[in-house]
Design a protein around this motif. Structure first.
Motif, short mmCIF file in Angstrom:
data_model
loop_
_atom_site.label_atom_id
_atom_site.label_comp_id
_atom_site.label_asym_id
_atom_site.label_seq_id
_atom_site.Cartn_x
_atom_site.Cartn_y
_atom_site.Cartn_z
N PRO A 28 -50.42 -7.44 32.04
CA PRO A 28 -49.26 -7.72 31.10
C PRO A 28 -50.17 -7.53 29.94
O PRO A 28 -49.55 -9.01 28.56
N SER A 29 -50.30 -6.07 29.53
CA SER A 29 -51.37 -6.73 27.49
C SER A 29 -51.23 -4.45 27.59
O SER A 29 -50.69 -4.33 28.28
N HIS B 164 -46.67 -6.58 22.01
CA HIS B 164 -46.92 -6.52 23.28
C HIS B 164 -46.60 -5.66 24.05
O HIS B 164 -45.78 -4.75 24.07
N GLY B 165 -46.73 -6.13 25.67
CA GLY B 165 -46.48 -5.66 25.73
C GLY B 165 -47.41 -5.27 27.16
O GLY B 165 -47.67 -6.01 27.71
N ALA B 166 -47.04 -4.04 28.21
CA ALA B 166 -48.18 -4.13 29.58
C ALA B 166 -48.39 -2.56 30.10
O ALA B 166 -48.00 -1.23 29.02
N ALA C 142 -45.56 0.54 28.41
CA ALA C 142 -44.49 -0.22 27.93
C ALA C 142 -44.53 -1.19 26.73
O ALA C 142 -45.15 -2.16 26.89
N THR C 143 -44.19 -1.40 25.54
CA THR C 143 -44.02 -2.30 24.60
C THR C 143 -42.48 -2.50 24.42
O THR C 143 -41.55 -2.43 24.21
N GLU D 230 -41.90 -4.21 32.60
CA GLU D 230 -42.91 -4.06 34.31
C GLU D 230 -42.24 -3.24 35.05
O GLU D 230 -42.85 -2.86 35.49
N HIS D 231 -40.75 -4.09 35.38
CA HIS D 231 -40.28 -3.71 36.71
C HIS D 231 -39.91 -2.39 36.60
O HIS D 231 -39.29 -1.24 37.39
N GLN D 232 -39.77 -1.45 35.27
CA GLN D 232 -39.28 -0.38 34.91
C GLN D 232 -40.50 0.22 34.91
O GLN D 232 -40.57 1.82 35.72
N LEU D 233 -42.14 -0.08 34.30
CA LEU D 233 -43.16 0.85 34.49
C LEU D 233 -44.08 0.73 35.43
O LEU D 233 -44.38 2.24 35.76
N LEU D 234 -43.66 0.42 36.01
CA LEU D 234 -44.90 -0.12 37.97
C LEU D 234 -44.03 1.55 38.84
O LEU D 234 -44.23 1.87 38.86
#
Ligand SMILES: Nc1nc2c(c(=O)[nH]1)N[C@@H](CN(C=O)c1ccc(C(=O)N[C@@H](CCC(=O)O)C(=O)O)cc1)CN2
Ligand code: GAR
Length: 213
Positions: A113-114, A136-138, A156-157, A177-181
């Motif tokens: 988470p950064s 911020h972002g992941a 993702a930001t 996060e739930h989209q990125l991973l």
């Protein structure tokens, strides 16, 4: 028909990122097979999530081992028995011994988470707020011995808003996060992302900067 990518999840807590992977799989967006959810915490809610989805689970309690390194080798030996192709750290809250993770080089990813390389480690939202960051972002990265230092695959930001605190930032970041991973796992499952000696390759070309979501 290629065999689906075999995925083992390592998680210590709630499991919302694992839930996002499950949901993507149920929507037909992830041609994968979840072969194991492993945790260091017997009370981790992610375990109930896995059991409800019919995914095998395993708990290994660090208190049953003499030291961290012995634990880590035992953990990965047990995980290896499930014959996964890819390990996904989804809120796994232990720093892993570098030698124990060596056999998984290029086959283990983590969601952090950064916006790496900023804020490796813990308390990322607090640190971004304290620094007065505007965004911020992941990040999803390959896992190496260097804590959160592995090659970054995608990010993702979000914009930090006036009045944000750790809780609101964490809450607003989770959907990203739930989209990125799942998106990164889908690219790996499709053979479009690999990690070699020269770094990350995306569709056969060197990935010179993280993919953006
Ligand atoms: N060798 C590596 N191990 C891990 C990596 C990595 O990149 N290389 N990623 C982390 C995931 N992570 C952040 O994304 C992370 C997890 C845990 C910690 C940490 O300081 N853990 C403490 C215990 C903290 C606690 O119990 O609350 C510890 O292990 O002593 C930092 C970053 C997973 N492992
Ligand atoms: N350093 C690792 C770390 O902090 N990972 C973070 O833990 C949370 C797990 O939530 P979840 O259990 O609901 O997926 C996620 O926000 C993930 O980015």
């Amino acid at each position: 028909m290629p065999t689906p990518l075999r995925i083992a999840i390592l998680a210590s807590g709630r499991g919302s990122n694992f839930a996002a992977l499950l949901a993507a799989h149920e929507r037909g967006e992830l041609p994968v097979e979840f072969v194991l959810v492993a945790s260091d915490k017997a009370d981790a809610p992610v375990l109930q999530l896995a059991q409800g989805a019919g995914v095998p689970t395993m708990v290994l309690d660090p208190r049953d081992y003499a030291d961290r390194r012995t634990y880590d080798f035992a953990l990965f030996d047990r995980i290896a028995a499930s014959k996964p192709d890819l390990l996904v750290l989804a809120g796994f809250m232990r720093i892993i011994d570098g030698d124990a993770l060596k056999p998984w080089a290029g086959r283990m990813i983590n969601i952090h988470p950064s916006l790496l390389p900023k804020y490796r480690g813990l308390h990322t939202h607090r640190r971004a707020l304290k620094a007065g960051d505007l965004e911020h972002g992941a990040s999803v990265h390959y896992v190496t011995a260097e804590l959160d230092g592995g090659p970054v695959i995608a990010q993702a930001t979000l914009t930090i808003e006036t009045g944000d605190d750790e809780a609101t930032l964490a809450t607003r970041l989770l959907p990203l996060e739930h989209q990125l991973l799942p998106a990164v796992v889908a690219l790996i499952a499709a053979g479009r992302l690999t990690l070699g000696e020269q770094g990350i390759a995306f569709d056969g070309e060197p990935l010179r900067k993280p993919l953006r979501w």
